[in-house]
Design a protein around this motif. Structure first.
Motif, PDB file in Angstrom:
ATOM      1  N   TYR A 161       0.077  11.682   9.325  1.00  0.00           N
ATOM      2  CA  TYR A 161       0.782  12.612   8.434  1.00  0.00           C
ATOM      3  C   TYR A 161      -0.048  13.127   7.265  1.00  0.00           C
ATOM      4  CZ  TYR A 161       4.924  11.081  10.913  1.00  0.00           C
ATOM      5  OH  TYR A 161       5.836  10.811  11.887  1.00  0.00           O
ATOM      6  N   SER A 162      -1.295  12.734   7.161  1.00  0.00           N
ATOM      7  CA  SER A 162      -2.181  13.066   6.039  1.00  0.00           C
ATOM      8  C   SER A 162      -1.657  12.444   4.748  1.00  0.00           C
ATOM      9  CB  SER A 162      -2.383  14.581   5.895  1.00  0.00           C
ATOM     10  OG  SER A 162      -1.236  15.201   5.366  1.00  0.00           O
ATOM     11  N   GLY A 163      -2.277  12.759   3.647  1.00  0.00           N
ATOM     12  CA  GLY A 163      -1.846  12.210   2.369  1.00  0.00           C
ATOM     13  C   GLY A 163      -2.900  11.324   1.746  1.00  0.00           C
ATOM     14  N   GLN A 164      -2.514  10.688   0.650  1.00  0.00           N
ATOM     15  CA  GLN A 164      -3.432   9.865  -0.139  1.00  0.00           C
ATOM     16  C   GLN A 164      -2.872   8.456  -0.264  1.00  0.00           C
ATOM     17  OE1 GLN A 164      -4.326  11.735  -3.880  1.00  0.00           O
ATOM     18  NE2 GLN A 164      -5.721  10.123  -4.518  1.00  0.00           N
ATOM     19  N   LEU A 165      -3.751   7.445  -0.093  1.00  0.00           N
ATOM     20  CA  LEU A 165      -3.363   6.040  -0.205  1.00  0.00           C
ATOM     21  C   LEU A 165      -3.642   5.511  -1.613  1.00  0.00           C
ATOM     22  CD1 LEU A 165      -4.719   4.585   3.159  1.00  0.00           C
ATOM     23  CD2 LEU A 165      -2.348   5.161   2.595  1.00  0.00           C
ATOM     24  N   PHE A 166      -2.763   4.600  -2.060  1.00  0.00           N
ATOM     25  CA  PHE A 166      -2.893   3.983  -3.379  1.00  0.00           C
ATOM     26  C   PHE A 166      -2.522   2.510  -3.286  1.00  0.00           C
ATOM     27  CE2 PHE A 166      -1.680   8.376  -4.054  1.00  0.00           C
ATOM     28  CZ  PHE A 166      -2.457   8.798  -5.124  1.00  0.00           C
ATOM     29  N   ASN A 167      -3.041   1.713  -4.215  1.00  0.00           N
ATOM     30  CA  ASN A 167      -2.531   0.352  -4.389  1.00  0.00           C
ATOM     31  C   ASN A 167      -1.577   0.385  -5.590  1.00  0.00           C
ATOM     32  OD1 ASN A 167      -3.989  -0.010  -6.837  1.00  0.00           O
ATOM     33  ND2 ASN A 167      -5.752  -0.821  -5.737  1.00  0.00           N
ATOM     34  N   TRP A 168      -1.010  -0.777  -5.948  1.00  0.00           N
ATOM     35  CA  TRP A 168      -0.020  -0.835  -7.029  1.00  0.00           C
ATOM     36  C   TRP A 168      -0.583  -0.348  -8.368  1.00  0.00           C
ATOM     37  CZ3 TRP A 168       4.707  -0.399  -8.231  1.00  0.00           C
ATOM     38  CH2 TRP A 168       5.209  -0.885  -9.433  1.00  0.00           C
ATOM     39  N   THR A 173       0.877  -1.166   0.000  1.00  0.00           N
ATOM     40  CA  THR A 173       0.000   0.000   0.000  1.00  0.00           C
ATOM     41  C   THR A 173       0.916   1.217   0.000  1.00  0.00           C
ATOM     42  OG1 THR A 173      -1.706  -1.172   1.249  1.00  0.00           O
ATOM     43  CG2 THR A 173      -1.823   1.229   1.245  1.00  0.00           C
ATOM     44  N   TYR A 174       0.566   2.220  -0.788  1.00  0.00           N
ATOM     45  CA  TYR A 174       1.413   3.391  -0.981  1.00  0.00           C
ATOM     46  C   TYR A 174       0.764   4.626  -0.389  1.00  0.00           C
ATOM     47  CZ  TYR A 174       3.725   0.191  -4.051  1.00  0.00           C
ATOM     48  OH  TYR A 174       4.380  -0.925  -4.526  1.00  0.00           O
ATOM     49  N   LEU A 175       1.595   5.453   0.228  1.00  0.00           N
ATOM     50  CA  LEU A 175       1.139   6.720   0.788  1.00  0.00           C
ATOM     51  C   LEU A 175       1.933   7.843   0.146  1.00  0.00           C
ATOM     52  CD1 LEU A 175      -0.434   8.434   2.898  1.00  0.00           C
ATOM     53  CD2 LEU A 175       1.466   7.992   4.481  1.00  0.00           C
ATOM     54  N   GLU A 184      -2.974   1.723  -8.909  1.00  0.00           N
ATOM     55  CA  GLU A 184      -3.300   3.151  -8.864  1.00  0.00           C
ATOM     56  C   GLU A 184      -2.050   4.050  -8.839  1.00  0.00           C
ATOM     57  OE1 GLU A 184      -7.396   2.627  -6.222  1.00  0.00           O
ATOM     58  OE2 GLU A 184      -5.448   2.871  -5.207  1.00  0.00           O
ATOM     59  N   ILE A 185      -0.996   3.604  -8.165  1.00  0.00           N
ATOM     60  CA  ILE A 185       0.167   4.470  -7.986  1.00  0.00           C
ATOM     61  C   ILE A 185       0.967   4.649  -9.281  1.00  0.00           C
ATOM     62  CG2 ILE A 185       1.841   2.710  -7.206  1.00  0.00           C
ATOM     63  CD1 ILE A 185       1.407   6.321  -5.868  1.00  0.00           C
ATOM     64  N   GLN A 186       0.981   3.644 -10.141  1.00  0.00           N
ATOM     65  CA  GLN A 186       1.772   3.752 -11.371  1.00  0.00           C
ATOM     66  C   GLN A 186       1.329   4.907 -12.269  1.00  0.00           C
ATOM     67  OE1 GLN A 186       3.116  -0.353 -12.917  1.00  0.00           O
ATOM     68  NE2 GLN A 186       1.262  -0.732 -11.704  1.00  0.00           N
ATOM     69  N   PRO A 187       0.050   5.009 -12.631  1.00  0.00           N
ATOM     70  CA  PRO A 187      -0.343   6.152 -13.468  1.00  0.00           C
ATOM     71  C   PRO A 187      -0.243   7.485 -12.714  1.00  0.00           C
ATOM     72  CG  PRO A 187      -2.261   4.813 -12.938  1.00  0.00           C
ATOM     73  CD  PRO A 187      -1.055   4.071 -12.447  1.00  0.00           C
ATOM     74  N   TYR A 188      -0.445   7.472 -11.397  1.00  0.00           N
ATOM     75  CA  TYR A 188      -0.330   8.699 -10.608  1.00  0.00           C
ATOM     76  C   TYR A 188       1.095   9.250 -10.691  1.00  0.00           C
ATOM     77  CZ  TYR A 188      -0.250  11.886  -6.647  1.00  0.00           C
ATOM     78  OH  TYR A 188      -0.092  13.001  -5.866  1.00  0.00           O
ATOM     79  N   ILE A 189       2.089   8.389 -10.523  1.00  0.00           N
ATOM     80  CA  ILE A 189       3.495   8.824 -10.597  1.00  0.00           C
ATOM     81  C   ILE A 189       3.871   9.189 -12.023  1.00  0.00           C
ATOM     82  CG2 ILE A 189       5.887   8.023 -10.368  1.00  0.00           C
ATOM     83  CD1 ILE A 189       4.530   8.830  -7.700  1.00  0.00           C
ATOM     84  N   SER A 190       3.445   8.417 -12.970  1.00  0.00           N
ATOM     85  CA  SER A 190       3.802   8.657 -14.373  1.00  0.00           C
ATOM     86  C   SER A 190       3.289  10.003 -14.887  1.00  0.00           C
ATOM     87  CB  SER A 190       3.273   7.537 -15.257  1.00  0.00           C
ATOM     88  OG  SER A 190       3.919   6.328 -14.933  1.00  0.00           O
ATOM     89  N   LYS A 191       2.145  10.452 -14.380  1.00  0.00           N
ATOM     90  CA  LYS A 191       1.591  11.728 -14.866  1.00  0.00           C
ATOM     91  C   LYS A 191       2.140  12.922 -14.096  1.00  0.00           C
ATOM     92  CE  LYS A 191      -2.543  12.052 -12.046  1.00  0.00           C
ATOM     93  NZ  LYS A 191      -3.942  12.248 -11.947  1.00  0.00           N
TER      94      LYS A 191
END
Length: 144
Positions: A127-134, A96-98, A136-143
Motif C-alpha cells: 500500500y506504500s507509505g512511511q514506517l515509524f516507531n513509537w 510499528t506504525y504505517l 518517531e510517530i508522536q512528533p509526526y502526528i503532533s505536527k
C-alpha cells in the motif's frame, strides 16, 4: 466478625486499583479526545494511568494528541489495536506504525499500528507509505 470485614475491605481496595486495559465497547463508547463513537476495531487505542483510569480513543492519532495535551498525567499503559488482529490491544511502544494514504483511519491521519515488524513492512510494500516507531510517530502526528 471485624476481621472478616477488614479482609473484605482490603480485597476490594486492591482489586479496584488494578492497572490494566479495559475492553472497548465498540459502537457504545466515545473517544476521549474527539468524542466520536468508537467503531473501528483496527485503529482504536487506550491510555491507562498509573492509578488505573482508562481513556479510550477511536484513532491512534486521537490518543497521541490527548497524551501530548496531558503531559502531567502519568500513563502506565499506552495501547493500540493491532491492524492485523482487529480489537487486540498491544503495547504502543513496541508497535510499528504505517502512515499510508491507501489505508484510512477514523480521523484522517491514515495511521495504522502493527505488532509484528514484517507485517508493517508487507503492508507498506502493498500500500506504500512511511514506517515509524513509537518515538518517531508522536512528533509526526503532533505536527500534522
Amino acid at each position: 466478625m471485624g476481621r472478616l470485614i477488614y479482609i473484605l475491605l482490603m480485597a476490594v481496595l486492591f482489586t479496584s486499583c488494578e492497572v490494566g486495559p479495559e475492553p472497548i465497547r465498540y459502537g457504545e463508547e466515545g473517544c476521549q479526545y474527539c468524542k466520536m463513537t468508537i467503531v473501528d476495531k483496527q485503529h482504536a487505542s487506550e491510555l491507562v494511568t498509573n492509578k488505573g483510569k482508562v481513556y479510550k480513543f477511536d484513532a491512534i492519532e486521537c490518543m497521541i494528541n490527548y497524551k501530548s495535551d496531558n503531559t502531567a498525567k502519568d500513563f502506565e499503559l499506552v495501547l493500540v489495536n493491532d491492524y492485523n488482529n482487529p480489537g487486540e490491544l498491544i503495547d504502543a511502544t513496541f508497535a510499528t506504525y504505517l502512515v499510508s494514504e491507501q489505508i484510512s483511519s477514523p480521523m484522517g491521519a491514515n495511521l495504522s499500528a502493527f505488532g509484528v515488524d514484517d507485517s508493517a513492512s508487507r503492508m507498506q510494500s502493498d500500500y506504500s507509505g512511511q514506517l515509524f516507531n513509537w518515538l518517531e510517530i508522536q512528533p509526526y502526528i503532533s505536527k500534522n
